[in-house]
Write a protein that holds these residues in place. Structure first.
Motif, short mmCIF file in Angstrom:
data_model
loop_
_atom_site.label_atom_id
_atom_site.label_comp_id
_atom_site.label_asym_id
_atom_site.label_seq_id
_atom_site.Cartn_x
_atom_site.Cartn_y
_atom_site.Cartn_z
N LEU A 289 -55.22 3.72 17.06
CA LEU A 289 -56.18 4.63 16.46
C LEU A 289 -55.79 6.08 16.76
O LEU A 289 -55.07 6.33 17.73
CB LEU A 289 -57.58 4.36 17.04
N THR B 260 -59.38 10.60 11.67
CA THR B 260 -58.68 11.84 12.00
C THR B 260 -59.47 13.05 11.51
O THR B 260 -59.60 14.05 12.21
CB THR B 260 -57.27 11.84 11.38
N TRP C 296 -56.31 -0.03 6.92
CA TRP C 296 -56.28 0.56 8.25
C TRP C 296 -55.75 2.01 8.21
O TRP C 296 -56.28 2.89 8.90
CB TRP C 296 -55.40 -0.29 9.18
N CYS D 209 -57.91 5.18 9.43
CA CYS D 209 -57.44 6.13 10.45
C CYS D 209 -57.45 7.56 9.94
O CYS D 209 -57.70 8.49 10.71
CB CYS D 209 -56.04 5.73 10.93
#
Length: 438
Positions: A428, A375, A367, A371
């Protein structure tokens, strides 16, 4: 003299070279090889990323640094007696952005060659960057792709444009003729030793699947100084020609914006666009370059015609699609959104990545990596007018990851409700406008 003092002298000399170039666009530079000294090359060593893939010799930054002083002394000695010869470039194929089934070659130099090329890049940048025109945005310090996007959008908003030429150069980096580049460099660089080393770099060859190929054309994408050399070539072949010749032979206003080999020309009149496109094709042929005729297009992009209800076209630049739309107050304005082809390609990459990594790490690590990828996407595509498209990408990427996380075993890891709770606890990255265009 200590290393810091010596390095400071080199930096001062580079700044003076830039200053001299700013003062005189025809200034010739005769003595440049003294800039390739032990301390300046050590600084180049420090600036290089040690996480990058290794070249054909298998030596990485850590290994080269074990005997850094001796290695640099030996390198300098070889360069002084003209014994230094760049090694072959290891070629790898990577997916082409926006074209999932297409591959583009990426060259990986040996680490010592990267050091020399890094210093070459600094020398060339300080000589030529002051002469680059405002229309050139790629591979320049302090100027980036979002500057090009904003300036293009401002021009479309402020000036009357009838036609936009969406330019696609066929295999630009791979088609650059070595002799033509050297001829251009010789105009201002009179240090024949540096010219000879650049020529040797061109002749070092490419190693692909165990076969060494030496060509008279092409600069390797992935080497430190290739983007600078490509930019110098494009400056002489396209930018200066457009500014000095094209603008004098057309009826209306025309503006070029170029980032590397991605370029557009905004024309006030449609007939000018037709003439420019024809002349550009001939100009490129003179330097052994070509337009990709299938992808180069002349697009109707007139605000006045749009306001009269006439449908206008769209064009693509740096991964964004430009189109006419309405502001909240009802004014006609140029807008941008993520190019569809680029979005599909990136979602396919997410799918391949999620499938390959699903069983390698624990969920929290996966995860975190996921992320980070989101980004990066938001930081590039997070521009004005594009929030909805970025949010759609994030939503689809999350669903792709959920699909593969549920295939980590025969039993589903968790259902959608449990997954939503996990996302709530581990948020998120926020979709936001990173680069405002107005």
């Amino acid at each position: 003299m200590g290393p810091i003092e010596s390095l400071s002298k080199t930096e001062t000399k580079l700044k003076r070279i830039r200053w001299l170039s700013e003062q005189d666009s025809k200034k010739e530079f005769r003595n440049l090889m003294h800039l390739f000294n032990e301390d300046s090359l050590r600084e180049c060593y420090n600036e290089l990323d040690g996480r990058k893939a290794v070249g054909a010799d298998g030596i990485d930054k850590e290994k080269y640094g074990e005997n850094l002083d001796e290695n640099l002394k030996e390198l300098i000695a070889k360069m002084k007696r003209m014994a230094y010869r760049p090694g072959p470039v290891r070629q790898v194929l990577i997916p082409k952005a926006g074209q999932p089934n297409a591959k583009r070659p990426l060259g990986i130099c040996s680490f010592e060659d990267k050091i020399v090329q890094k210093m070459m890049q600094k020398v060339l940048e300080n000589i030529y960057d002051p002469q680059f025109l405002k229309c050139s945005y790629g591979f320049r310090a302090g100027i980036g792709c979002h500057d090009a996007i904003k300036d293009l959008r401002d021009h479309l908003f402020q000036q009357e444009v009838e036609t936009v030429i969406d330019i696609d150069l066929a295999n630009f980096f791979g088609a650059i003729d070595h002799q033509e580049v050297l001829n251009i460099l010789r105009i201002r660089i009179k240090d024949q030793t540096l010219i000879r080393y650049i020529a040797r770099m061109f002749k070092s060859g490419v190693l692909a699947d165990g076969d060494l190929t030496v060509s008279e054309e092409g600069v390797v994408q992935g080497s430190p100084c290739s983007p600078t050399i490509a930019n110098i070539f494009a400056h002489y072949v396209i930018d200066e020609w457009f500014e000095d010749v094209v603008k004098k032979h057309i009826r209306g206003r025309a503006t070029l914006l170029r980032y590397g080999d991605d370029a557009v020309i905004c024309c006030q009149f449609k007939e000018d666009a037709a003439r420019i496109r024809s002349a550009l094709s001939k100009r490129l042929e003179k330097y052994k370059l070509k337009l990709n005729e299938e992808k180069t297009s002349s697009v109707s992009f007139s605000r006045s015609k749009y306001e009269q209800g006439e449908k206008q076209g769209v064009f693509h630049f740096l991964g964004f699609t430009f189109y006419w739309g309405k502001s909240r107050k009802g004014y006609s304005i140029p807008k941008v959104m993520t190019q569809g082809k680029r979005m599909r390609s990136k979602l396919k990459n997410v799918n391949e990545w999620a499938r390959s990594i699903r069983n390698k790490y624990r969920l929290k690590i996966i995860w975190s990596l996921f992320c980070s990828k989101l980004t990066g996407h938001i930081r590039y595509f997070g521009v004005s007018f594009n929030g909805k498209r970025v949010a759609t990408f994030v939503d689809k990427a999350v669903r792709i990851l959920f699909k593969w996380l549920n295939r980590r075993s025969q039993r589903k890891s968790f259902n959608w409700e449990k997954f939503r709770l996990f996302v709530k606890e581990h948020p998120l990255p926020k979709v936001q406008v990173i680069h405002p265009l107005f």
